[in-house]
Design an enzyme around this catalytic site. Sequence first.
Site, short mmCIF file in Angstrom:
data_model
loop_
_atom_site.label_atom_id
_atom_site.label_comp_id
_atom_site.label_asym_id
_atom_site.label_seq_id
_atom_site.Cartn_x
_atom_site.Cartn_y
_atom_site.Cartn_z
N TYR A 43 -14.76 5.93 -5.11
CA TYR A 43 -15.24 7.11 -4.35
C TYR A 43 -16.15 7.94 -5.11
O TYR A 43 -16.90 8.49 -4.68
CB TYR A 43 -14.12 7.92 -3.95
CG TYR A 43 -13.08 7.27 -2.76
CD1 TYR A 43 -13.58 7.22 -1.39
CD2 TYR A 43 -12.36 6.35 -3.23
CE1 TYR A 43 -12.75 6.53 -0.60
CE2 TYR A 43 -11.53 5.53 -2.00
CZ TYR A 43 -11.69 6.07 -0.87
OH TYR A 43 -10.94 5.22 0.04
N HIS A 68 0.97 -1.08 0.15
CA HIS A 68 -0.07 0.01 0.02
C HIS A 68 0.85 1.24 -0.12
O HIS A 68 0.86 2.09 0.84
CB HIS A 68 -1.07 -0.22 1.29
CG HIS A 68 -1.99 1.01 1.00
ND1 HIS A 68 -3.43 0.35 1.44
CD2 HIS A 68 -2.32 2.40 0.63
CE1 HIS A 68 -4.27 1.69 1.01
NE2 HIS A 68 -3.56 2.65 0.79
#
Length: 495
Positions: free
Chosen positions: A330, A143
Amino acid sequence: MDKAAVFICLIAFTFINVDAWNTKPFPKDFKFGVATASYQIEGAWNEDGKGENIWDHLCHHGPFVVEHNQTGDIACDSYHKYKEDVAMLKDLGVSHYRFSISWSRLLPTGFADKVNKAGVQYYKNLIKELKANGIEPLVTLYHWDLPQPLQVLGGFLNDNFVDWFGDYAQLCFDLFGDDVSNWLTFNEPISICQQGYGNGRKAPLITSPGIGEYICGKTMMIAHARAWHIYDKEYRSKQKGSVGFVVDSSWYEPNSNKTADIEASEMKLQFVWGMYINPLINGDHSSILKKQIAKRSKQQGFKRSRLPEFTKEEQKYLKGTLDIIGLNHYSTSMVSAQKNPDPDAMGFYVDCEVNEWQADDWEKSGSDWLRVVPWGIRKLLKWIKVNFNNTKILITENGYSDNGEKDLKDDRRIHYVKSYLSNIRDAMDKDGVNVVGYTLWSLMDNFEWNRGYTEKFGLYHVDFNSRNRTRTKKKSADFYKKVIATRCLADKCAA
């Protein structure tokens, strides 16, 4: 674009009524969770033998691109407060917790020659605590926090990255695989490659649009396949888990029903999915993507396409190396075809020859890039189903940001989550999309990369001015807890 592709697009763009909430309960085996990431919450950046990663290096040495020069040195201090975090997870009632492992905490130099025992123990303790509370660990291997020593050697631009990542992944499977069934290799390739090696907005701040970013993408695809093959050959029969990949994607709504704008939408989607998912399912970049970048490369005088080709051996190695699609979604953008594209421009954001913007009347959040457009996720999920044989999808991130002020009565976040979940349920119920779970970003406020601590997505407020990093439940946490318990968005679920 051929007529069949346009037809598929038209299917996706049919009107969807989103006025009413879907009150059908989610299936009993549908998973609800929350997500975090190592650099954003752990802190303890140089404790117990941890090595330096590219965000440590950037935040300490510059260029200083993070607001107020903030760092993840302490962040939420989850390295020391993981038991408190698990207690919050337990209270929410989540089925899974998505977190990432810090490569540098396990392997301080990035190489597998020296394993940091304290780092191993931290993740063993965290996983043990999760399992003891009935929470499934969902682990992301990468990540964004590459060990700095590997970046000095070129990072994703070095062909040896595939070996480095394979060694790291195998170590994780060895150490934690008996307790971790579900793995995700890379999180958000656009943020890693296009913003890390293309426009230089995120670590390691390399500016190489249209060249370095595409090399990064090819390296990442093969590195994922390396980890998948290692797991498939050596661990799957015993550990019986899965290996997925997380793609970050908006929905791209055509500005009109004109063929050019519908094709522009498809082009934008192919620049994401044709670049990062098609190789893992079908063994190569999509034909639309390859044709577009080859055309522009030729026009610019290059002897070959700037998009690196996969060899026949690589295509065979890549094909079928995806057990589940992780989707971070999103928001949505409007798109139209460019009438006069810049012939000399290079890069992911211009090679597509598409205009992109967000409508002024869409509700704003605390982030300039995040508008509340819940119908977009249903359209995207339907498009994925049509284009990738209804492959299993796990929503690995979805969430709403506020402007950083302490707001425990976060009704706008509740509205956002409810709206998006309703559209996900519609996609499952009415469109037959194979969505198996939802993971909200994020458990708590944290370090949001270039925005530091000025942008907050958490169900729990974190006081970053407090030495104790005090966590306080927001109204949205109770809302999400109720959704998880009832598996429904309404007080009374439909039959």
